[in-house]
Motif scaffolding. Sequence first.
Motif, PDB file in Angstrom:
ATOM      1  N   ARG A  75       1.453 -12.357  -4.641  1.00 41.48           N
ATOM      2  CA  ARG A  75       1.971 -12.889  -5.910  1.00 41.48           C
ATOM      3  C   ARG A  75       1.025 -13.939  -6.501  1.00 41.48           C
ATOM      4  O   ARG A  75       0.896 -14.049  -7.725  1.00 41.48           O
ATOM      5  CB  ARG A  75       3.346 -13.513  -5.691  1.00 41.48           C
ATOM      6  N   GLN A  76       0.385 -14.717  -5.624  1.00 41.37           N
ATOM      7  CA  GLN A  76      -0.551 -15.738  -6.106  1.00 41.37           C
ATOM      8  C   GLN A  76      -1.877 -15.139  -6.540  1.00 41.37           C
ATOM      9  O   GLN A  76      -2.610 -15.745  -7.322  1.00 41.37           O
ATOM     10  CB  GLN A  76      -0.824 -16.768  -4.998  1.00 41.37           C
ATOM     11  N   GLY A  77      -2.220 -13.977  -5.996  1.00 41.43           N
ATOM     12  CA  GLY A  77      -3.552 -13.414  -6.161  1.00 41.43           C
ATOM     13  C   GLY A  77      -3.770 -12.671  -7.471  1.00 41.43           C
ATOM     14  O   GLY A  77      -2.920 -12.631  -8.367  1.00 41.43           O
ATOM     15  N   ARG A  78      -4.928 -12.016  -7.539  1.00 41.53           N
ATOM     16  CA  ARG A  78      -5.361 -11.331  -8.751  1.00 41.53           C
ATOM     17  C   ARG A  78      -4.852  -9.896  -8.815  1.00 41.53           C
ATOM     18  O   ARG A  78      -4.971  -9.236  -9.853  1.00 41.53           O
ATOM     19  CB  ARG A  78      -6.887 -11.334  -8.808  1.00 41.53           C
ATOM     20  N   GLY A  79      -4.355  -9.387  -7.723  1.00 39.73           N
ATOM     21  CA  GLY A  79      -3.915  -7.996  -7.682  1.00 39.73           C
ATOM     22  C   GLY A  79      -3.452  -7.649  -6.285  1.00 39.73           C
ATOM     23  O   GLY A  79      -3.123  -8.523  -5.490  1.00 39.73           O
ATOM     24  N   GLY A  80      -3.439  -6.347  -5.990  1.00 42.85           N
ATOM     25  CA  GLY A  80      -3.022  -5.909  -4.668  1.00 42.85           C
ATOM     26  C   GLY A  80      -1.567  -5.508  -4.646  1.00 42.85           C
ATOM     27  O   GLY A  80      -0.944  -5.241  -5.677  1.00 42.85           O
ATOM     28  N   GLY A  81      -0.998  -5.471  -3.458  1.00 45.56           N
ATOM     29  CA  GLY A  81       0.383  -5.073  -3.298  1.00 45.56           C
ATOM     30  C   GLY A  81       0.631  -4.505  -1.927  1.00 45.56           C
ATOM     31  O   GLY A  81      -0.253  -4.505  -1.049  1.00 45.56           O
ATOM     32  N   PHE A  82       1.867  -4.027  -1.692  1.00 41.77           N
ATOM     33  CA  PHE A  82       2.255  -3.394  -0.436  1.00 41.77           C
ATOM     34  C   PHE A  82       2.149  -1.879  -0.567  1.00 41.77           C
ATOM     35  O   PHE A  82       2.509  -1.303  -1.600  1.00 41.77           O
ATOM     36  CB  PHE A  82       3.694  -3.759  -0.069  1.00 41.77           C
ATOM     37  N   TYR A  83       1.678  -1.250   0.496  1.00 41.46           N
ATOM     38  CA  TYR A  83       1.539   0.201   0.518  1.00 41.46           C
ATOM     39  C   TYR A  83       2.107   0.689   1.847  1.00 41.46           C
ATOM     40  O   TYR A  83       1.565   0.380   2.910  1.00 41.46           O
ATOM     41  CB  TYR A  83       0.071   0.603   0.373  1.00 41.46           C
ATOM     42  N   LEU A  84       3.192   1.433   1.765  1.00 43.65           N
ATOM     43  CA  LEU A  84       3.873   1.847   2.986  1.00 43.65           C
ATOM     44  C   LEU A  84       3.105   2.961   3.694  1.00 43.65           C
ATOM     45  O   LEU A  84       2.507   2.746   4.749  1.00 43.65           O
ATOM     46  CB  LEU A  84       5.301   2.286   2.652  1.00 43.65           C
ATOM     47  N   HIS A  85       3.103   4.157   3.101  1.00 40.67           N
ATOM     48  CA  HIS A  85       2.373   5.278   3.698  1.00 40.67           C
ATOM     49  C   HIS A  85       1.494   5.996   2.682  1.00 40.67           C
ATOM     50  O   HIS A  85       0.891   7.023   3.009  1.00 40.67           O
ATOM     51  CB  HIS A  85       3.353   6.287   4.306  1.00 40.67           C
ATOM     52  N   ASP A  86       1.401   5.475   1.460  1.00 40.51           N
ATOM     53  CA  ASP A  86       0.656   6.136   0.394  1.00 40.51           C
ATOM     54  C   ASP A  86      -0.808   5.712   0.445  1.00 40.51           C
ATOM     55  O   ASP A  86      -1.255   4.832  -0.301  1.00 40.51           O
ATOM     56  CB  ASP A  86       1.280   5.804  -0.961  1.00 40.51           C
TER      57      ASP A  86
END
Length: 327
Positions: A148-159
Motif C-alpha cells: 500500500r505504501q509502495g509504487r505498485g505490486g500486489g498479492f498473487y495467489l497462483h496466477d
Amino acid sequence: MSSRPTIDVRTLFAVRGESEFEEAALNVFRFQAACCAPYATYLDLLGVAPDEVRHIGDIPFLPVELFKTHRVYCGPGEPQKVFTSSSTTGQTPARHFVADLSIYEEAFTRAFEMFYGRPEDVSVFALLPSYLEREGSSLIYMADRLIRQGRGGGFYLHDHERLLHDLRACPGPKILLGVSYALWDLAETHPGALPDTVVMETGGMKGRRREMPREAFHAMLGEAFGVQAIHSEYGMAELMSQAYSSGRGLFRTPPWMRVLTRDLHDPFAPAAPGRPGGVNIVDLANLYSCSFLQTQDLGTVYEDGSFRIHGRISGSEIRGCNLLVQE
C-alpha cells in the motif's frame, strides 16, 4: 499497590550501539518481569530474581513454545490484533497478542527502509499462497502495508502469468517476496530474467517440496530468474521485527534486535563464538509480549552480529516458518 512501570517505545527504536542496547534491554527485562505473568512465572521457576540481573547475558530467554500454550502479553489494555503462526495438521499454532499495531508497523517499516530504502520508492510483489490461505499471518499484514505504501505490486495467489506480466511491466526497483516452495514452482514453470528485481524468499517448504540446501536452492532460483543473489527474510509470528539477508544466507538485524546462540547441551550457557548453537532472539519491539525468546532454530552468530540459520534443532517441531536446511 505499586504503579505499573512504563517504557516509551520510541526510545527502543532509537537505540544505537551496544551500551544503549544493553541499557534498553535491561529496562525492558525489568518491565516484562514485573508485568508479563508467564515470563514472571518462568523466572520464578528458574530461581531468577529480576533485581539481581545486571547484564544482558544474565537475562533468561523464554521458550518460544509458550506462545502456543500461554497468553504472553503485558499490554496496557486488550490487544488490537492476534497474529498466529502457520502450523501443520495436529499442531497448535502460536499466538502473539499485539497491543499496538503501530509498533509493529514502525518496526517493519524502519527495518525495510534500513535495508531496501523507502517503501514509497519500491514495488512489492507478494507470492505467499500458504499465508494468504489462512487468517492471522503477520507476514501478510506486513506485505500488505508495504504494498500500500509502495509504487505498485500486489498479492498473487497462483496466477503466475499475471504476476510476471505485472512485474516486468512495472518500472523502477521491485521486490518479489515469496514463500520458498512457491518461488520454486515459479522458477520451474516460468523461468526468465527479472530485471531490477530483488528476489526474496521467506523460507518454508511446508511439505510441498523436498528440502534442499540453501546454497543449492538459491543457485537454482538465481539461474532461473537471472539474478546474482537471492535475498531472505527471517521473522516469525512471535516477533515484531525481521532480519534480512542480501545473499549467501547471511542475515543482519535492525539496531533494536539481536540474535545470540546458546549451547545445545546447556540452554543457559552461550555457544562458543562462531560455532552453531540454539538461536536466542532479543527483539525490543516485543515490548508488550516478551522480548527474550529461545527458539528451536539452529544458527551461527559472527563477531559483527550477522548470523546464519542452518535449520531446526534435531527433534524439535517443524514450524511453518522453518527456513531451509543447510548442509
